[in-house]
Enzyme design. Structure first.
Site: not given
Ligand code: PGA
Ligand code: ZN
Length: 437
Positions: A44, A165, A206, A286, A313, A338, A366, A389
């Protein structure tokens, strides 16, 4: 002054936890110090993320190979980097970004650059005879509160849950290892509850459970039941949601399940989220709105700011510029970090410190596609992020991070700390302040 001279750089195409190619990098310094990094990959992904370079060759891995990124490192970058001396990871990252010379690292690939950046940081740490977290800060001592994604939905699962999530957040503990133990025990109860109620627990990208649910409340009920069944309370273990709202929305509003029949306009969507926050021990939200829906982001932040952590994010994508305008606009009160959204370790550090200076919470994260690389564990401690996370306590790609953190806790001994209980529990803090008059 300590310097680092590069003797050799190398890269290879390896695989991530979805069986999709990703890049592995190695940096060898002249003094014999070596560093490796394997790069993760999202599903995503935010539209503003730095570019993940993939081969267009559809005859291999459905066009997802990374041989061009490997070539960019071993042939192109090698010519400029080999035998060069750098005074810091900052200087190294600046040089490789200069060689790419695009805004979003689209020429050489953010995946190639991050792999090299992380491998260089590890080699430099080794050259200074320090673990990476201690190389990033002399004073590193605080372990992060873990966010454990126990129920998967959205793009990470084949059930009907639109919310991506549902995470356990064991925060009311004196030590990281106690928080991990609570998470492990509760996950065990959750497994039993899901099998009893849904016939099977299932599994998402995950490694969290992915039962046949369609309503967020089913997931929240199962998680609170699991906490109640354990030796812990919802005062100690809260819940975090990643709504990943960019994924299931349209011009009219937000979908509450994947049927895409139940759509809520932004006002109703905020009421829906507030209802979840009021009815369950939710501490952190989030991506509550799409990355191009700033209006909804601002309204939610205004309304829920004092009650819960609100994490950006996809809207910030770990990039300093985007965070900076978000801070000015009153968007969120925390950021997900990230490294592959920006493409280097130094830029991740810069964004983290901007967030910390402005009182934003920081959660290192992650990606859904991961490897056994645990660099984010060192980053979380080294940058005092206080939150991480990194998925559920299942699958080695996720456990690598937890196990690395357990080792760091051991290595720090009496110096190791865990964030204060009131740090994440805004409601409990408010109550305490009220009681004290
Ligand atoms: P992704 O999901 O690594 O598939 O982007 C994690 C998130 O959205 O936080
Ligand atoms: Zn996210």
């Amino acid at each position: 002054m300590k310097t680092f001279t590069v003797a050799e750089i190398a890269a290879a195409e390896v695989l991530d936890s979805r069986g999709t190619p990703t890049i592995a990098c190695k940096v060898l310094l002249k003094d014999g110090s070596v560093g490796f990094m394997q790069v993760p990959s999202g599903a995503s992904t935010g539209q503003y993320e730095a570019t993940e370079l993939r081969d267009a060759d559809m005859s291999r891995y459905f066009g997802k190979g990374v041989l061009q990124a490997v070539w960019n490192i071993e042939s192109y970058l090698n010519a400029y980097i080999k035998d060069q001396t750098f005074s810091s990871i900052d200087a190294f990252d600046r040089r490789i970004c200069e060689l790419d010379a695009t805004e979003q690292k689209s020429r050489l690939g953010a995946n190639a650059l991050l792999g090299l950046s992380g491998a260089f940081a590890r080699a430099a740490a080794r050259s200074c005879d320090r673990p990476l977290y201690a190389f990033l800060s002399n004073d590193a001592h605080e372990l992060p509160i873990p966010f454990m994604n126990v129920i998967n939905g959205g793009r990470h699962a084949d059930n009907q849950l639109a919310i991506q999530e549902f995470m356990l957040v064991p925060h009311g503990f004196n030590a990281f290892s106690d928080a991990v133990r609570a998470g492990a025990e509760i996950t065990h109860y959750l497994n039993e509850i899901l099998v009893a109620q849904y016939g099977r627990a299932g599994r998402g990208d995950e490694g969290g459970f992915a039962p046949d649910m369609h309503d967020a409340r089913q997931a929240l009920d199962a998680i609170t039941q699991a906490i109640d069944k354990s030796a812990y309370t919802t005062q100690q273990v809260g819940i975090a949601l990643d709504l990943a709202a960019s994924e299931y929305h349209s011009g009219q509003g937000y979908f509450i399940d994947k049927s895409e029949k139940n759509i809520l306009d932004p006002v109703k969507w905020i009421e829906y989220i507030s209802m979840l926050v009021n009815d369950y021990p939710v501490l952190s939200l989030e991506d509550v709105a799409a990355d191009n829906d700033e209006q909804t982001w601002k309204s939610i932040t205004r309304q829920l700011n004092k009650q819960v952590q609100i994490v950006g994010d996809d809207i910030f994508v770990t990039q300093e510029k985007r965070l900076s305008s978000g801070i000015q606009d009153g968007i969120a009160n925390a950021i997900l970090l990230k490294p592959n959204q920006v493409g280097s370790i130094s830029e991740t550090i810069a964004t983290t410190s901007l967030a910390q200076k402005n009182g934003y919470g920081t959660i290192v994260s992650h990606r859904s596609g991961e490897t056994e690389d645990a660099i984010i564990a060192d980053i979380a401690v080294g940058l005092a992020c206080r939150q991480i996370k990194t998925g559920p306590l299942r699958q080695s790609d996720r456990l690598a991070k937890y196990n690395r953190l357990l080792w760091i806790e051991k290595e720090l001994g009496h110096a190791a700390t865990f964030p204060n209980d009131y740090y994440l529990n805004r409601r409990a803090l408010k109550q305490k302040v009220a009681e004290q008059g």
